[in-house]
Design an enzyme around this catalytic site. Structure first.
Site, PDB file in Angstrom:
ATOM      1  N   GLN A  74      31.250  58.656  51.440  1.00  0.00           N
ATOM      2  CA  GLN A  74      31.312  57.315  50.830  1.00  0.00           C
ATOM      3  C   GLN A  74      32.413  57.257  49.762  1.00  0.00           C
ATOM      4  O   GLN A  74      32.261  56.588  48.742  1.00  0.00           O
ATOM      5  CB  GLN A  74      29.958  56.934  50.233  1.00  0.00           C
ATOM      6  N   SER A  75      33.520  57.927  50.010  1.00  0.00           N
ATOM      7  CA  SER A  75      34.590  57.977  49.011  1.00  0.00           C
ATOM      8  C   SER A  75      35.212  56.606  48.749  1.00  0.00           C
ATOM      9  O   SER A  75      35.712  55.947  49.676  1.00  0.00           O
ATOM     10  CB  SER A  75      35.683  58.940  49.505  1.00  0.00           C
ATOM     11  N   ASN A  76      35.201  56.194  47.491  1.00  0.00           N
ATOM     12  CA  ASN A  76      35.897  54.962  47.094  1.00  0.00           C
ATOM     13  C   ASN A  76      37.410  55.168  47.180  1.00  0.00           C
ATOM     14  O   ASN A  76      38.146  54.253  47.529  1.00  0.00           O
ATOM     15  CB  ASN A  76      35.542  54.585  45.655  1.00  0.00           C
ATOM     16  N   CYS A  78      39.075  57.112  49.269  1.00  0.00           N
ATOM     17  CA  CYS A  78      39.559  57.054  50.654  1.00  0.00           C
ATOM     18  C   CYS A  78      39.603  55.615  51.146  1.00  0.00           C
ATOM     19  O   CYS A  78      40.548  55.210  51.824  1.00  0.00           O
ATOM     20  CB  CYS A  78      38.679  57.918  51.555  1.00  0.00           C
TER      21      CYS A  78
END
Ligand code: PLP
Length: 331
Positions: A74-76, A78
């Site tokens: 859930q990387s912001n 990326c």
């Protein structure tokens, strides 16, 4: 007092506003101004946009056509990279860490990655431990088929990316000079969540350079002391090599007491705090970063403090984790 002179793209919607709410002062325990970097853009919004203004400018000047980066599932970072790379005419390859591919249903950030056509490659935590090597392998593979890759480290955290937060402190200094939202001439403290260290490096350098706060405090959401002290010192060294008139010393402390059970997992009290802030002030925090950081600040701040809290974003992660929030007793 301008410092960074490197090329940058205009990707962020700036200046981000200062938010003030009397009830937030009560909850946090000091006088709090929130720098709304969660409003730095549309779906790409959050703190990573400021770093990407520099990083994607560099990618473009090198003639890149594909950006390679990495993060949690859930990387912001990326998601912001995938969206903004597309805006700039590039595609992206994202190495996303997950223990169970079943977590990889396209929700929240992962949904937005897929929506803009990012190439997602899932990696195990063991593989992720070697992320820098892994990204170089991917870059080599892409070069072999004629593409021109540009690698961005985790969180966009290198010296170049952190210049975005040096600039953010310059922006804040103009807001203080204008007395925006009744802000003081100078804050006692500027506080924010610390995940990969680039924000911390830029804020510490920028706060000293532009004189906006007496102290900078990063509240760690992962890793253990002294990881960030070392990492941020390295990033500050890189940033100063790029922009020579940045100050030699940049006061920063890191607090590790509010990381909760694990990265991405808040304590019950922290979630209760997120609910209380949302229901009292309409300020919505995310469970991975800003909830832990502002909760931490509420445990540390004293009444007399004039504090600037940087809201670094993360709302797609909150939406992806709505089930956890809804099952909290305070819901
Ligand atoms: C990445 C991120 C942070 C941490 O910033 P770093 O520069 O990686 O330390 C904080 N908040 C949110 C919402 C983020 O996405």
């Amino acid at each position: 007092m301008t410092a960074p002179s490197r090329a940058k793209l205009r990707l962020a919607n700036l200046p981000t506003p200062l938010f003030r709410h009397a009830a937030l002062d009560e909850i946090v325990g000091g006088q709090v101004w929130v720098k709304r970097d969660d409003m730095s853009g549309g779906v790409e919004t959050g703190n990573k946009v400021r770093k990407l203004e520099y990083l994607l400018a560099d990618a473009r000047s090198q003639g890149a056509d594909v950006v390679v980066t990495c993060g949690g599932i859930q990387s912001n970072h990326c998601r912001a990279t995938a969206v903004l790379a597309r805006n700039c005419g590039m595609r992206s390859v994202l190495l996303l860490r997950t223990t169970e591919p079943a977590q990889a249903t396209p929700r929240g950030n992962l949904f937005l990655d897929a929506l803009v056509g990012a190439e997602v490659r899932l990696v195990t935590p063991a593989e992720y431990a070697r992320r820098d090597t892994l990204m170089l392998d991917v870059a080599r593979e892409l070069r072999r088929v004629g593409e021109k890759p540009y690698v961005i480290p985790e969180g966009g955290s290198n010296g170049l990316g952190s210049l975005g937060y040096v600039d953010a402190m310059g922006e804040l200094s103009a807001q203080l000079a204008a007395g925006e939202a009744g802000a003081p001439a100078r804050f006692d403290l500027v506080a924010f969540a610390c995940g990969s260290g680039g924000t911390a490096a830029g804020v510490a350098l920028g706060a000293a350079h532009h004189g906006v706060a007496a102290a900078a405090l990063g509240i760690a959401v992962c890793d253990q002391a002294p990881y960030f002290e070392d990492k941020v010192a390295e990033l500050i060294g890189e940033a100063r090599a790029l922009s020579r008139d940045l100050p030699a010393s940049a006061p920063l402390s890191i607090d590790y007491a509010f990381r909760g059970p694990a990265y991405g997992i808040p304590t019950d009290e922290q979630l209760s705090f997120l609910l209380r802030v949302a229901r009292t002030t309409g300020l919505v925090l995310d469970p991975v970063y800003t909830c832990k950081a502002l909760y931490g600040l509420s445990q540390l701040a004293t009444r007399s403090d004039k504090v600037c809290f940087i809201h670094t974003g993360g709302h797609p992660g909150l939406l992806a984790d709505s089930a956890r929030v809804c099952s909290h007793p305070d819901w």
